[in-house]
Design a protein around this motif. Structure first.
Motif, PDB file in Angstrom:
ATOM      1  N   ARG A  93      -9.733  -4.683 -10.774  1.00 27.67           N
ATOM      2  CA  ARG A  93      -8.200  -4.841 -10.752  1.00 27.67           C
ATOM      3  C   ARG A  93      -8.032  -6.387 -10.598  1.00 27.67           C
ATOM      4  O   ARG A  93      -7.013  -6.681 -10.330  1.00 27.67           O
ATOM      5  CB  ARG A  93      -7.604  -4.114  -9.140  1.00 27.67           C
ATOM      6  N   ASP A  94      -8.468  -6.456  -9.724  1.00 27.91           N
ATOM      7  CA  ASP A  94      -9.070  -8.431  -8.714  1.00 27.91           C
ATOM      8  C   ASP A  94      -8.747  -9.413  -9.992  1.00 27.91           C
ATOM      9  O   ASP A  94      -8.205 -10.343 -10.129  1.00 27.91           O
ATOM     10  CB  ASP A  94      -9.548  -8.136  -7.858  1.00 27.91           C
ATOM     11  N   VAL A 116      -0.859   3.961 -13.337  1.00 28.59           N
ATOM     12  CA  VAL A 116      -0.702   3.251 -13.907  1.00 28.59           C
ATOM     13  C   VAL A 116      -1.900   3.393 -14.725  1.00 28.59           C
ATOM     14  O   VAL A 116      -1.410   3.676 -16.032  1.00 28.59           O
ATOM     15  CB  VAL A 116      -0.684   1.826 -13.802  1.00 28.59           C
ATOM     16  N   ALA A 117      -3.387   3.265 -14.540  1.00 28.89           N
ATOM     17  CA  ALA A 117      -4.277   3.548 -14.762  1.00 28.89           C
ATOM     18  C   ALA A 117      -4.229   5.540 -15.467  1.00 28.89           C
ATOM     19  O   ALA A 117      -5.028   5.695 -16.606  1.00 28.89           O
ATOM     20  CB  ALA A 117      -5.646   4.121 -13.398  1.00 28.89           C
ATOM     21  N   ARG A 139       2.362  10.096  -5.314  1.00 33.78           N
ATOM     22  CA  ARG A 139       1.435   9.095  -4.603  1.00 33.78           C
ATOM     23  C   ARG A 139       1.200   9.225  -3.149  1.00 33.78           C
ATOM     24  O   ARG A 139       0.952   8.579  -2.213  1.00 33.78           O
ATOM     25  CB  ARG A 139       2.957   7.556  -4.299  1.00 33.78           C
ATOM     26  N   ASP A 157       5.345   0.088 -13.440  1.00 35.76           N
ATOM     27  CA  ASP A 157       4.844  -0.373 -12.670  1.00 35.76           C
ATOM     28  C   ASP A 157       3.742   0.388 -11.508  1.00 35.76           C
ATOM     29  O   ASP A 157       2.847   0.163 -10.464  1.00 35.76           O
ATOM     30  CB  ASP A 157       5.016  -1.522 -11.146  1.00 35.76           C
ATOM     31  N   GLY A 158       4.485   1.817 -11.750  1.00 37.43           N
ATOM     32  CA  GLY A 158       4.458   2.738 -10.772  1.00 37.43           C
ATOM     33  C   GLY A 158       4.509   3.493  -9.709  1.00 37.43           C
ATOM     34  O   GLY A 158       4.172   4.319  -9.057  1.00 37.43           O
ATOM     35  N   SER A 212       0.092   4.307  -6.868  1.00 41.67           N
ATOM     36  CA  SER A 212       0.685   3.605  -8.329  1.00 41.67           C
ATOM     37  C   SER A 212       0.074   2.757  -8.940  1.00 41.67           C
ATOM     38  O   SER A 212       0.548   2.646 -10.672  1.00 41.67           O
ATOM     39  CB  SER A 212       2.084   2.319  -7.700  1.00 41.67           C
ATOM     40  N   GLU A 213      -0.682   1.471  -8.808  1.00 44.33           N
ATOM     41  CA  GLU A 213      -1.931   1.558  -9.373  1.00 44.33           C
ATOM     42  C   GLU A 213      -2.794   2.208 -10.187  1.00 44.33           C
ATOM     43  O   GLU A 213      -2.951   1.881 -10.951  1.00 44.33           O
ATOM     44  CB  GLU A 213      -2.929   0.386  -8.769  1.00 44.33           C
ATOM     45  N   LEU A 234      -7.446   1.119  -5.263  1.00 43.42           N
ATOM     46  CA  LEU A 234      -6.249   0.952  -6.189  1.00 43.42           C
ATOM     47  C   LEU A 234      -5.590   1.574  -5.283  1.00 43.42           C
ATOM     48  O   LEU A 234      -5.509   2.773  -4.807  1.00 43.42           O
ATOM     49  CB  LEU A 234      -6.837   1.782  -7.661  1.00 43.42           C
ATOM     50  N   SER A 235      -3.749   1.194  -5.636  1.00 41.52           N
ATOM     51  CA  SER A 235      -2.766   1.484  -4.786  1.00 41.52           C
ATOM     52  C   SER A 235      -2.231   2.899  -5.156  1.00 41.52           C
ATOM     53  O   SER A 235      -3.267   2.990  -6.870  1.00 41.52           O
ATOM     54  CB  SER A 235      -1.838   0.909  -4.552  1.00 41.52           C
TER      55      SER A 235
END
Length: 466
Positions: free
Chosen positions: A320-321, A360-361, A403, A23-24, A356-357, A353-354
């Protein structure tokens, strides 16, 4: 990093590592790989982070990064300038681009047009003999034992390029018409070894302001290309800024939408339901703004580009949403841009995006996308984009928590890259360390410092193509 005596070149370990989770997030755990695959016993990092040992140097480890939209065969914005390159110059530039990309932490690339597989793997640089890629897994005729155990002594060399999948040519309406139709153009690309067929389904940055987003291809044409690609196990990527071309790509079964600047909520939801991926390529449009400001591109482009830059982050958040996968891609195609791929991570975070997101990307989402074009039965030969037991050992070792703002894009962020378990020295010496040393990493007797201590050095050139 430990490569003890008698240990294979594709095996190693890091005693103190903060390892990226699916999940990052991160958890501290010893990390080991053997035979080119991660070994985690018990499988998976511990649920609760452990305190680092006194005096140890903490490293952060993420899966190998993926650039899902690169032009590694381009080194200038204008086709006229690219066509001035001699074959020898082009071969040298491609080799340098692939090396810099790998040293930036990009272990897998999907080339979005302009590069043929043979140029990357059969040129005078001999890159095919020095990297564990799809070809070294037997995809293109070169077997791993030939690459790493042959008479050339390639086993003693470090990989010089990332894993690579190509699309060979950008198929627009003119290319389709010259070839006798979109399917015929796709056939030509597939015959050249393309794992991806790229359709230019809308106009791009060079179109006049106010140019509508009319589809270049019909839905039937897109579907026919998708079906033809699927017959060979390949997949389709669709350049589409928005409008009906995105609808057609969704209904036709394409694997990814490139750019998607005007992606709507409804389109994002349907694309997510179909298991597609958005590859937004955010930073390239800001670079084009700079080119216009410096007079390197016509001012007539300004309005269209400014509108794209303003709209693009909203498309990323809609994706994302909606649960639509987002993969990092740069669309880079000049010498200045190549090797700076990690900067796209910052743009994803700027878009909303966070961190962490965005991680992942940059890793798992891109790896999963590239697995869609793996030949039947060979998905497991490609990295999954996760540091998990039994998965291919592609990873990036970092100095800081990625991060943190600016940590991943910093020029000295990368300590080492692991490609198929083989460690590539990219960072040189840290401040206060002896030349060639990598604090926290024990190279062992079979490792040698990278001859280029600054792999991200900048070459003056023009910034390029979106």
């Amino acid at each position: 990093m430990d490569h003890g005596t008698g240990r294979a070149a594709d095996s190693g370990a890091i005693a103190q590592a903060s390892v990226m989770l699916p999940d990052g997030g991160f958890a501290d755990t010893p990390l080991r790989w053997s035979g080119g695959r991660f070994v985690l016993e018990p499988p998976g990092p511990p649920a609760r982070p452990a305190e680092p040992e006194a005096g140890s140097i903490r490293r952060w480890v993420i899966p190998g990064m993926v650039d899902a939209h690169l032009h590694a065969g381009w080194h200038a914005f204008d086709a006229v300038d690219r066509n001035r390159e001699t074959p020898e110059q082009r071969a040298a530039l491609i080799a340098e681009t692939l090396r810099r990309t790998l040293h930036a932490g990009i272990t897998s690339v999907r080339d979005a047009g302009g590069l043929r597989e043979r140029e990357a793997f059969e040129g005078p640089t001999g890159a095919a003999a020095r990297q564990p890629t799809e070809r070294s897994a037997g995809w293109g005729g070169l077997r791993e034992r030939e690459a790493f155990e042959g008479p050339t002594g390639a086993a003693a060399r470090q990989p010089t390029a990332p894993r690579l999948q190509t699309s060979v040519v950008l198929i627009d309406r003119a290319e389709a018409d010259r070839s006798g139709g979109a399917v015929a153009a796709a056939d030509r690309a597939l015959a050249e070894g393309a794992r991806w067929v790229k359709l230019m389904a809308t106009a791009g940055v060079a179109a006049p302001a106010g140019t509508p987003l009319d589809p270049v291809f019909t839905r039937a044409e897109q579907r026919a290309v998708v079906e033809r690609a699927a017959e060979t196990g390949a997949a389709v990527m669709v350049h589409a800024w928005g409008g009906g071309a995105i609808d057609d790509a969704i209904e036709a079964g394409a694997a990814s939408i490139e750019h998607g600047i005007y992606l709507t909520e409804e389109q994002a939801s349907r694309a997510a339901e179909r298991g597609m991926t958005l590859v937004p390529t955010l930073r390239i449009y800001r670079l084009v703004q700079g080119m216009i400001a410096r007079g390197e591109l016509p001012t007539a482009f300004r309005t269209r580009v400014d509108e794209a830059v303003a709209a693009h982050p909203r498309a990323v958040l809609r994706a994302r949403d909606a649960g639509l996968a987002i993969a990092l891609g740069t669309d880079y195609g000049t010498r200045d841009q190549h090797g700076t791929n990690r900067s796209e991570f910052d743009e994803l975070v700027r878009a909303g995006l966070s961190p962490s997101e965005a991680l992942v990307a940059a890793t798992r989402a891109g790896a999963e996308l590239l697995r869609r074009a793996a030949p039947a039965g060979r998905r497991a030969e490609l990295p999954s984009g996760a540091i998990a037991h039994g998965e291919v050992a592609d990873a990036v070792v970092l100095r800081r928590d990625p991060r943190e703002p600016g940590a991943l894009s910093a020029p000295d962020a990368v300590v080492a890259v692991v490609l198929g378990g083989r460690v590539i020295d990219v960072a040189g010496s840290a401040p206060g360390s002896p030349p060639g040393s990598r604090p926290g990493l024990d190279p062992g007797p079979d490792r040698h410092p990278d001859p280029d201590p600054n792999p991200l050095d900048h070459h003056p050139a023009r910034e390029d193509h979106p």
